[in-house]
Design a protein around this motif. Structure first.
Motif, PDB file in Angstrom:
ATOM      1  N   ALA B 114       0.826  -1.207   0.000  1.00  0.00           N
ATOM      2  CA  ALA B 114       0.000   0.000   0.000  1.00  0.00           C
ATOM      3  C   ALA B 114       0.862   1.260   0.000  1.00  0.00           C
ATOM      4  N   VAL B 115       1.904   1.251   0.819  1.00  0.00           N
ATOM      5  CA  VAL B 115       2.811   2.404   0.834  1.00  0.00           C
ATOM      6  C   VAL B 115       3.361   2.646  -0.567  1.00  0.00           C
ATOM      7  N   GLY B 116       3.814   1.556  -1.189  1.00  0.00           N
ATOM      8  CA  GLY B 116       4.369   1.683  -2.537  1.00  0.00           C
ATOM      9  C   GLY B 116       3.328   2.159  -3.533  1.00  0.00           C
ATOM     10  N   ALA B 117       2.161   1.553  -3.486  1.00  0.00           N
ATOM     11  CA  ALA B 117       1.118   1.906  -4.446  1.00  0.00           C
ATOM     12  C   ALA B 117       0.698   3.365  -4.287  1.00  0.00           C
ATOM     13  N   LEU B 118       0.725   3.815  -3.049  1.00  0.00           N
ATOM     14  CA  LEU B 118       0.339   5.198  -2.784  1.00  0.00           C
ATOM     15  C   LEU B 118       1.301   6.178  -3.449  1.00  0.00           C
ATOM     16  N   VAL B 119       2.590   5.945  -3.271  1.00  0.00           N
ATOM     17  CA  VAL B 119       3.559   6.815  -3.926  1.00  0.00           C
ATOM     18  C   VAL B 119       3.428   6.681  -5.441  1.00  0.00           C
ATOM     19  N   GLY B 120       3.229   5.455  -5.895  1.00  0.00           N
ATOM     20  CA  GLY B 120       3.030   5.244  -7.333  1.00  0.00           C
ATOM     21  C   GLY B 120       1.832   6.032  -7.840  1.00  0.00           C
ATOM     22  N   ALA B 121       0.758   6.034  -7.065  1.00  0.00           N
ATOM     23  CA  ALA B 121      -0.439   6.762  -7.475  1.00  0.00           C
ATOM     24  C   ALA B 121      -0.171   8.261  -7.507  1.00  0.00           C
ATOM     25  N   SER B 122       0.612   8.724  -6.540  1.00  0.00           N
ATOM     26  CA  SER B 122       0.944  10.150  -6.555  1.00  0.00           C
ATOM     27  C   SER B 122       1.775  10.491  -7.802  1.00  0.00           C
ATOM     28  N   ASN B 123       2.748   9.651  -8.111  1.00  0.00           N
ATOM     29  CA  ASN B 123       3.515   9.867  -9.345  1.00  0.00           C
ATOM     30  C   ASN B 123       2.587   9.878 -10.553  1.00  0.00           C
ATOM     31  N   ALA B 124       1.668   8.915 -10.579  1.00  0.00           N
ATOM     32  CA  ALA B 124       0.746   8.807 -11.714  1.00  0.00           C
ATOM     33  C   ALA B 124      -0.093  10.072 -11.834  1.00  0.00           C
ATOM     34  N   PHE B 125      -0.535  10.581 -10.700  1.00  0.00           N
ATOM     35  CA  PHE B 125      -1.353  11.795 -10.725  1.00  0.00           C
ATOM     36  C   PHE B 125      -0.605  12.931 -11.410  1.00  0.00           C
ATOM     37  N   THR B 227       0.343   1.384 -14.452  1.00  0.00           N
ATOM     38  CA  THR B 227       1.724   0.924 -14.454  1.00  0.00           C
ATOM     39  C   THR B 227       2.548   1.654 -13.397  1.00  0.00           C
ATOM     40  N   PHE B 228       2.286   2.939 -13.209  1.00  0.00           N
ATOM     41  CA  PHE B 228       2.992   3.645 -12.134  1.00  0.00           C
ATOM     42  C   PHE B 228       2.648   3.042 -10.779  1.00  0.00           C
ATOM     43  N   VAL B 229       1.366   2.713 -10.602  1.00  0.00           N
ATOM     44  CA  VAL B 229       0.964   2.125  -9.321  1.00  0.00           C
ATOM     45  C   VAL B 229       1.643   0.767  -9.144  1.00  0.00           C
ATOM     46  N   ILE B 230       1.698  -0.007 -10.225  1.00  0.00           N
ATOM     47  CA  ILE B 230       2.374  -1.306 -10.136  1.00  0.00           C
ATOM     48  C   ILE B 230       3.846  -1.110  -9.761  1.00  0.00           C
ATOM     49  N   ALA B 231       4.488  -0.153 -10.415  1.00  0.00           N
ATOM     50  CA  ALA B 231       5.905   0.080 -10.121  1.00  0.00           C
ATOM     51  C   ALA B 231       6.084   0.447  -8.653  1.00  0.00           C
ATOM     52  N   GLY B 232       5.174   1.283  -8.144  1.00  0.00           N
ATOM     53  CA  GLY B 232       5.249   1.639  -6.726  1.00  0.00           C
ATOM     54  C   GLY B 232       5.029   0.428  -5.843  1.00  0.00           C
ATOM     55  N   ALA B 233       4.024  -0.367  -6.176  1.00  0.00           N
ATOM     56  CA  ALA B 233       3.710  -1.531  -5.353  1.00  0.00           C
ATOM     57  C   ALA B 233       4.866  -2.531  -5.371  1.00  0.00           C
ATOM     58  N   MET B 234       5.490  -2.705  -6.533  1.00  0.00           N
ATOM     59  CA  MET B 234       6.630  -3.621  -6.609  1.00  0.00           C
ATOM     60  C   MET B 234       7.798  -3.092  -5.774  1.00  0.00           C
ATOM     61  N   ALA B 235       7.971  -1.782  -5.785  1.00  0.00           N
ATOM     62  CA  ALA B 235       9.006  -1.199  -4.929  1.00  0.00           C
ATOM     63  C   ALA B 235       8.655  -1.441  -3.471  1.00  0.00           C
ATOM     64  N   GLY B 236       7.359  -1.356  -3.165  1.00  0.00           N
ATOM     65  CA  GLY B 236       6.917  -1.674  -1.808  1.00  0.00           C
ATOM     66  C   GLY B 236       7.233  -3.122  -1.460  1.00  0.00           C
ATOM     67  N   LEU B 237       6.985  -4.018  -2.400  1.00  0.00           N
ATOM     68  CA  LEU B 237       7.303  -5.431  -2.180  1.00  0.00           C
ATOM     69  C   LEU B 237       8.802  -5.600  -1.936  1.00  0.00           C
ATOM     70  N   ALA B 238       9.591  -4.924  -2.749  1.00  0.00           N
ATOM     71  CA  ALA B 238      11.045  -5.003  -2.569  1.00  0.00           C
ATOM     72  C   ALA B 238      11.427  -4.521  -1.176  1.00  0.00           C
ATOM     73  N   GLY B 239      10.767  -3.456  -0.727  1.00  0.00           N
ATOM     74  CA  GLY B 239      11.054  -2.935   0.605  1.00  0.00           C
ATOM     75  C   GLY B 239      10.685  -3.936   1.685  1.00  0.00           C
ATOM     76  N   TRP B 240       9.556  -4.605   1.499  1.00  0.00           N
ATOM     77  CA  TRP B 240       9.118  -5.624   2.452  1.00  0.00           C
ATOM     78  C   TRP B 240      10.162  -6.733   2.540  1.00  0.00           C
ATOM     79  N   LEU B 241      10.607  -7.182   1.367  1.00  0.00           N
ATOM     80  CA  LEU B 241      11.605  -8.252   1.333  1.00  0.00           C
ATOM     81  C   LEU B 241      12.907  -7.790   1.979  1.00  0.00           C
ATOM     82  N   LEU B 242      13.280  -6.554   1.677  1.00  0.00           N
ATOM     83  CA  LEU B 242      14.541  -6.035   2.202  1.00  0.00           C
ATOM     84  C   LEU B 242      14.470  -5.898   3.721  1.00  0.00           C
ATOM     85  N   ALA B 243      13.312  -5.448   4.215  1.00  0.00           N
ATOM     86  CA  ALA B 243      13.156  -5.328   5.663  1.00  0.00           C
ATOM     87  C   ALA B 243      13.277  -6.698   6.315  1.00  0.00           C
ATOM     88  N   ILE B 244      12.671  -7.685   5.682  1.00  0.00           N
ATOM     89  CA  ILE B 244      12.728  -9.035   6.262  1.00  0.00           C
ATOM     90  C   ILE B 244      14.162  -9.535   6.286  1.00  0.00           C
TER      91      ILE B 244
END
Ligand SMILES: Nc1ncnc2c1ncn2[C@@H]1O[C@H](COP(=O)(O)OP(=O)(O)OP(=O)(O)O)[C@@H](O)[C@H]1O
Ligand SMILES: Nc1ncnc2c1ncn2[C@@H]1O[C@H](COP(=O)(O)OP(=O)(O)OP(=O)(O)O)[C@@H](O)[C@H]1O
Ligand SMILES: [Mg+2]
Ligand SMILES: [Mg+2]
Lengths: 264, 332, 325, 332, 264
Positions: B114-125, B227-244
């Motif tokens: 969600a964090v990622g998608a949110l930033v992605g959505a802002s970029n998309a806007f 696509t921007f939202v996807i890119a953000g969400a994938m970055a969020g996923l990467a962050g989740w993995l990195l945190a783990i």
């Protein structure tokens, strides 16, 4: 040919900054009618076509299509309303193959678990048939369009419209790059399409093509209608004079007539 | 002139050249670098590739569609930090617990996405609605995203995620940790979407000629925004993995991965001009970069020269890739 | 020194973009060589995730020991645990990790650097203004780097007692020198009454001095204090631009690791107590995170700037370090 | 419909919108930020803009021609470090002296330019001769360039350039230091070249349609190569100026300026797609960024929030710029 | 018309990967001669033109130009040797204005202190005259080409070649987008150019255009010369049959003849 007008243009204007590309164009047409839109370079033909097809916003005027006053804000809307367009500056994606271009935006899919999956074979078969029918030879339907000749490209664009039917077809110099045989087949196709009750507007600079296929000719000169005549009642020379402006006075009232038809 | 069969074979190699280069490079390193050839090292390479690979998915899709996203690195750090602050037990972490414990996996994942998608959505806007340049919008997000990480954490780190999350970094399947599998599965899923669905096809079309796609009735704006939202969400996923993997988050987590992602995307055959690319190639590009980094770690070079060598190796890797063109010209 | 090497020790250095870290590679390599170990250094470029990857790779190599100067302190905990689980002893250098057990920690203490700086700055302000009052511009390093945050913490903690001192804190993003220069240039205009500039690394002082000079200041007009004791800092003291450099005892910190290397590698117990490390007195204690040797930092001023024991003078001690028996 | 005269006036404003935005932003800061409104602060802004402005010249030319160069930041640092090592008296500097003393100015300048041009030529070789992707080639150079700085300096700093050089940073003309004038003159010179000479015209043509330019008989390869060399040399010049201002060089000098240069170039109206842009606009973009940075330096913000605010301000600055488009559409 | 051949093509071949676009094309022409290059879409006409103009490398065959065997490695070399080309896919930079496009690569400059400075006014005047002579109306020469209509663009490209003279002019469907009047002037211009002794190769799909202007017609069919006839000795029907392949057998030995001429 139906009696209800399919498309009515009433005083369409278009400005690009200081330039007045269209200064109030009015005419109307019926389904099944083939109208040749003629005019000199820069007369405003393509601009008019783009306005009808939703690619450009008009600056002023009214447009009635299929009985309703409309104003398309995107080509997608015009398409949804049954207007197919072949643009003068080709609208192909050169980075993908012939099939992908042919089905651009209307791919054949099959759903697996709700996920739409592209059906490449089915699309390839359809494309192959359409291209062969048009008399065009393309080395492989899987080559990227960037490797095709000018005529081969135009053939893709011209032939995909036939596939999607619609109610009105706008063709902006569709034969400019086509060979003799391909042009002949294209003209035949237009007649076939019109016979199905579809309206056709075709732009061309070649008088013989216009005379072969059109029921009516509308001449645009410097953004205005300079002539609107039935093909049967005119001659190539007369039309050329309208285009170049020498005969501007010879067709008085043409605009009035057009407007009357439009309101009817 | 070459026989059609040989040509087909050459085409196959050329189309997957990154993978072949990767194989060659791994073979060379295995021979030349002591201790390189062992399953543990290869597993490390795959594990280290996890984050850049996940980042590269969204980046590739956007580049293929003719845009770009510089913010992904910061978005990844932001998602990692949010997860770290919420669920880590020490440092700036507030150590939320859930009952049952395993709920933390979906909960933290959804938050990161969600964090990622949110930033992605802002970029998309900004890009789609306000028609601002994607480069500058996402550059700004790159700066403020990292700024937000620093502001949220006060520059400090969060440590010690609960074992219910950490097991993803520790447990292994076929000798790769589970987090690596997450990125592999995500790559394959999006590779499928790109190659076999109308969505992916339309991205290619938009990247090739956005106007043609628009005229053909494709909703270019909507697709771009998604696509921007996807890119953000994938970055969020990467962050989740990195945190783990990090078992928490630090303020400077993942700095420099943006460049790695770009390098991988280009090495993987995605054209920065848009309209061309495959995700499996990109994954190979990521592995290639990680292999080089690992080789440098193992070679025991004087530390002052590592960066110099890294730059040189990237160049050589791409140089091999350009050999492709001349082969294609000559042999086919 | 020795004919046959006792093994390889990996030194995980956080970055090479500052002189302390560069010096630490040289010192550790030298001292470990004295006691018979080869050292290989891996540079993490200030990236936690890169350092984690390097730790994983090094664990696969099974070295005699790992020396870790963590990019981000406790964030390396999982890797420290993994290494020790694999039977590889881990020594912590310079940046303390308290969240998990390690085999030996050798630090001066980053918060303590802030304390020393505060003491010195109090003295300087008193000498200049008659009392501990005035305006201090604190130029931090990157605000995402806990190293600088610790110094800030220690410094501000000790300065709380003096409400007459105004502290303006600005970060030099990414520890970049010209950023520090711009901050000084802007602040000297906005606050012409700044008495003292405290920069968190000597390489930032270089740009700060250049900005002071460009603003028409002479050495001593604005006092300057810096931390970490790098060679450029000592040069600035000699020229009068800088008054105090808070030195981190790099040589002693490195030598302490070497002295106990054999014991650590052989998993022998370390005895708490006081040890003489290159002439400095180090205190070894058993903490929750394992054996910890602390070496006091020193303030370098014009009076003692040429003392060769400061690493900033770059005279790595000739006499070989000996293992503790 | 607007009268032609009013339209011309609006066009003028729109064409130079960055300058107007700059003026507005400066006015706002002058009112809102204490101590902002003074000649010394404005001089600082111009001084701080020196390096990014100089970097942006070459970057703009390359982007206009349809390429890009990520290496400039590292090249700048490399040139600064070489000058530092050769001429600085302490740290890693070996303190070369020349007789007469002033010879150090041309000597160090030529060395810095040569270092930059050399890296530029190497980039050109890979991009033009070997047809490698400019992004990846210059990314590699970005990495190895910084690596070379670290390797040369051993991570240490060079300090104390002789007064014969330092006076360029200290002496002022119309309250700006001489180094700032160097970048202003360089900007104007290249603006002239871009707008008024065949070389500049050909760059625009190449950026617009390289194939058309090639077919028209323009030596695209040669021009591209020259532009890479210019970009390198300008980065070298920026390094020379930065060394003089810093009175030496540190291993991480100039880190982060690449992004600033890109932001300035885009804010200044250069299209990343190539073929469009003016150098004076870019200079305004640089000043705009420096004004924001200076405001942040002067505002009493907590350190942790500076980056967040910086990102937001960049966004706002570009947002203003996009207002241009809608005005143009409506009013003309 | 001179007697020395200006251009001799001998067995030119071109492969794109598996595709053989040209399978050995041979013909020759003299200065002052106008040769119409005809053929179906994808026949290989544009490919041949690009090979002559240095834009593509040939896979095989010989080319003799102006008495010397040559092999251009770039359009710049061909240009230097006096070969001007108008490409089918227009070669304009849409990001700059009409004048900049007209003078692309050959800007008028004045030197100040050795620095060449663009002379915008001089260039604008020349462009204005050329465009007016061609009968094309363009709103402003300072608008970027992206805002021009298809015909206006083609007019720029077609007319700039006249300005640079040369010895051989290659025109690939130069009138495809031009209006009636503009086409008429274009054809006149070609005759004028040829009268100056310049050789002209023109590709077109419109038979009437070919018959109006050409001295000779060379028909390409699937990458081979399928006919090489004097205009005076043939008819539109016969040529169309050559193009579509129905008359392939009706012109035996044409290739042999061409080769003989070439070697002579
Ligand atoms: N770069 C390329 N790669 C692959 N095939 C190509 C390439 N260029 C041309 N071809 C193929 O070569 C053949 C000849 O193309 P060419 O453009 O010469 O045709 P043309 O005679 O000019 O046709 P048109 O009248 O349609 O312009 C076509 O089948 C085309 O697909
Ligand atoms: N986007 C635009 N901005 C400015 N002017 C434009 C734009 N589009 C078209 N024009 C101008 O409007 C006029 C009409 O153009 P249009 O393309 O409609 O002509 P056309 O009749 O299709 O000509 P052609 O036969 O050459 O294709 C031209 O003078 C053209 O320069
Ligand atoms: Mg048109
Ligand atoms: Mg062609």
């Amino acid at each position: 040919m139906s009696t209800e007008p399919l498309l009515v243009l009433d005083g369409i204007t278009k400005n690009f900054g200081a330039i007045e590309a269209l200064k109030g164009v009015s005419f109307s047409m019926r389904g099944g009618e083939v109208v040749a839109l003629l005019g000199d370079n820069g007369a405003g033909k393509s601009t008019l076509v783009k306005i009808i097809s939703g690619g450009l916003e008009r600056s002023g005027g009214r447009m009635v299509y299929d009985g309703r006053e409309i104003s398309f804000s995107s080509p997608a809307e015009a398409k949804a309303a049954g207007i197919e367009t072949v643009y003068q500056d080709l609208s192909l994606c050169t980075n993908v193959d012939v099939v992908a271009n042919f089905f651009m935006g209307r791919e054949i899919v099959k759903r697996f678990l709700g996920i739409p999956v592209l059906q490449e074979r089915a699309m390839e078969a359809v494309t192959a048939k359409a291209i062969a029918d048009a008399g065009t030879r393309i080395p492989s339907l899987r080559t990227n369009v960037e490797h095709l000749s000018g005529g081969q490209r135009q053939a893709i664009e011209l032939n995909r419209f036939v596939h999607w039917g619609g109610k009105l077809v706008l063709l902006d110099e569709p034969f400019a790059a086509l060979g003799v045989e391909q042009t002949r087949r294209g003209l035949d196709m237009i007649k076939k399409v019109a016979a199905q009750g579809i309206g056709v507007i075709i732009i061309t600079h070649i008088m013989t093509q216009a005379f072969q296929v059109a029921d009516r000719m509308v001449v645009i000169r410097q953004g205005q209608v300079a002539g609107d005549v039935r093909t049967a009642e005119t001659s190539a020379d007369e039309v050329v004079r309208m285009i170049t402006g020498e005969a501007a006075k010879a067709v008085p009232g043409t605009r009035e007539d057009a407007r009357t038809t439009g309101v009817a | 002139m070459v026989s059609p069969r040989r040509r087909a074979a050459i085409e196959l190699v050329l189309d997957n050249l990154v993978w072949f280069i990767l194989a060659v490079v791994l073979a060379i390193f295995s021979i030349a670098v002591p201790n390189y050839f062992q399953i543990g090292i290869f597993a490390n390479i795959v594990e280290q590739s996890t984050f850049v690979a996940t980042l590269s998915i969204g980046l590739s899709l956007l580049i293929i569609a003719g845009y770009m996203d510089l913010s992904i690195e910061s978005v990844m750090a932001l998602a990692a930090m949010v997860v770290g602050i919420l669920f880590a037990k020490s440092g700036v972490g507030i150590g939320l617990t859930l009952d049952p414990e395993w709920l933390i996996v979906p909960a933290s994942l959804v938050i990161a996405l969600a964090v990622g998608a949110l930033v992605g959505a802002s970029n998309a806007f900004f890009v789609v609605r306000l028609r601002m340049n994607a480069f500058i919008v996402t550059l700004a997000a790159y700066i403020w995203g990292r700024g937000l990480v620093v502001a949220l954490s006060g520059g400090r780190s969060a440590q010690e995620l609960p074992p219910a999350l950490r097991f993803l970094a520790i447990e292994r399947f076929l000798s790769f940790p589970l987090i690596a599998w997450v990125s592999i599965v995500a790559t394959l899923a999006f590779a499928f979407i790109l190659n076999k669905t109308p969505f992916g096809r339309h991205l290619l079309l938009i990247g090739g000629n956005a106007q043609a796609a628009y005229r053909a009735g494709i909703n270019v704006d909507r697709l771009t925004a998604i696509t921007f939202v996807i890119a953000g969400a994938m970055a969020g996923l990467a962050g989740w993995l990195l945190a783990i993997r990090t078992s928490g988050a630090t303020a400077n987590l993942g700095v420099g991965m943006l460049f790695q992602a770009f390098a991988a995307v280009v090495i993987g055959g995605v054209s920065l001009k848009g309209g061309v690319g495959s995700l499996t190639g990109v994954y190979a590009g990521v592995l290639l970069l990680a292999s080089i980094q690992t080789a440098i770690n193992l070679m025991g070079l004087p530390a002052h020269f590592t960066q110099l060598i890294q730059g040189g190796m990237v160049l050589v890797a791409v140089l091999l890739d350009t050999v492709k063109l001349s082969i294609r010209k000559k042999l086919i | 020194a020795l004919a046959a090497s006792k093994g390889t020790i990996y030194y995980m250095v956080p970055t090479l973009l500052d002189e302390f870290q560069t010096g630490s590679v040289t010192a550790i390599t030298k001292f470990m060589g004295d006691v018979g170990y080869d050292v290989k250094a891996l540079n993490a470029d200030n990236k936690t995730d890169v350092q984690q990857g390097q730790m994983n790779d090094v664990i696969a190599l099974k070295p005699s020991a790992i020396i870790l100067a963590a990019v981000d302190f406790d964030a390396l905990k999982p890797q420290v645990e993994a290494a020790r689980a694999a039977g590889i002893p881990v020594m912590i250098f310079d940046r303390q990790i308290t969240a998990t057990k390690s085999d030996l920690t050798s630090v001066a203490g980053t918060v303590e650097i802030g304390y020393v700086a505060a003491d010195q700055i109090q003295r300087l302000l008193k000498e200049k203004n008659g009392a501990v009052k005035g305006k201090v511009l604190q130029v931090l390093g990157d605000p995402g780097d806990p190293y600088t945050l610790d110094i800030q913490k220690g410094f501000e903690e000790k300065m709380k007692a003096f409400p007459d001192v105004t502290i303006i804190s600005k970060p030099a993003m990414q520890w970049e020198a010209s950023n520090a220069g711009s901050i000084v240039a802007d602040q000297i205009l906005a606050n012409p009454d700044i008495d003292l500039v405290f920069v968190h690394a000597a390489h930032l002082a270089v740009a700060a001095v250049a900005s002071l000079e460009a603003a028409g200041k002479k050495p001593g007009d604005v006092l300057l204090v810096s931390s970490n004791g790098a060679p450029v800092g000592l040069d600035l003291i000699r020229k009068g631009w800088e008054q105090v450099e808070v030195e981190q005892p790099l040589f002693a910190q490195a030598a302490a690791l070497a002295m106990f290397a054999d014991k650590v590698v052989n998993k022998q117990e370390l005895k708490p107590g006081r040890y003489d490390v290159l002439g400095l007195e180090g205190t070894l204690t058993n903490e929750a995170w394992g054996p910890n040797i602390k070496l006091p930092g020193a303030a370098i001023t014009k009076d003692n700037v040429d003392d060769p024991k400061f690493w900033g003078n770059m005279k790595t001690p000739e006499t070989p370090v000996k293992s503790v028996e």
